[in-house]
Design an enzyme around this catalytic site. Sequence first.
Site, PDB file in Angstrom:
ATOM      1  CG  HIS A 162      -1.992   1.023   1.172  1.00 26.07           C
ATOM      2  ND1 HIS A 162      -1.804   2.332   1.538  1.00 26.07           N
ATOM      3  CD2 HIS A 162      -3.285   0.924   0.777  1.00 26.07           C
ATOM      4  CE1 HIS A 162      -2.934   2.997   1.380  1.00 26.07           C
ATOM      5  NE2 HIS A 162      -3.851   2.174   0.917  1.00 26.07           N
ATOM      6  CG  ASP A 285      -8.709   2.955  -1.653  1.00 27.59           C
ATOM      7  OD1 ASP A 285      -8.388   2.512  -0.532  1.00 27.59           O
ATOM      8  OD2 ASP A 285      -8.117   3.904  -2.196  1.00 27.59           O
TER       9      ASP A 285
END
Length: 333
Positions: A162, A285
């Site tokens: 990430h 997300d």
Amino acid sequence: MRLIGIEEHYLTTDVRDAWEAIGLAATDPSVAVHSGEVERRLLDLSDERLALMDETGLDVQVLSLTTPALHDLGRQGLELARRANDAVAEAIARRPDRFQTLAALPVGEPEAAALELERCVRTLGFKGTMLCGRVGERNLDHPDLAPIFEAAAALGAPILLHPRTPTIAVRSAYYSGFTPEVDAAFAMYALGWHYDAGIQFVRLMLSGIFDRLPGLQVILGHWGEIVLFYTERLAALDRVSGLEHPIATYLRRNLYVTASGMFSPDYLARAAAIVGPDRLLFSTDYPYQYRQGRDARRFLAGCGLSDMEKAAFAHGNWERLTNGSERPVLASS
């Protein structure tokens, strides 16, 4: 068609308070993003989250502790990781049909992180882990962090890589000179986060980690964190890298790519051309890219894949990756 989002975030009050206790917002402006409605949604692992999943058309969320996770918390990270992982395990036990998760790790203590990953996968049934870029001054290819990657490879547990905010020096050189609000956005979700994550992945490739651990699987969000749009240029590294294989091999053997709520058929087509449709994963997300009106379902319906490829993108590729049926890769002699 079952729809699984593999990059869907959460936060705990313990981690939020730990960030505040060390004044992390002074060096990482992403901490301030986790406030107001976003913070409320991150902290909730029950009714509101489930209702919003239904609203966008998502059947399952794979939960991960939001950036910058535990990367800056040193020795206290181990206890925080255990508490966060146990709390999410309880949420999954309540709704195993709706939630899965990736382990939060005390990355500042790599040996302890490797053991916590093993506990999470073997005992709690977690699917893998998420890392958020640098650990202090160390990039992810630093030898100190090798135990985490070795454990993931041994467990068959994928690593979602990430983004996190670039260092102050990088932000000052490349992302400053406007208003504080513009500088922060430019360095984070507008561009800086994604270059940072892509560079971490390229560093891992160049370090030879996929030669040493050929079964290791890494996931990049946001359609490959810019890397996939420069594969032709990255291929020039083949002349000097000294790696066992061309860069293109690692992209098709060790990389999965997910949407992260960027619902673009054009980006999907580019990703499929580089890594193959069997390495595409769905994600929204949450809560950062959340949009109303069954948006996830609409994108899947019109994404341009065949029916078989849509099923793989929606759930099949993730289930193959995390159910131990990822094609084995033998180490080189």
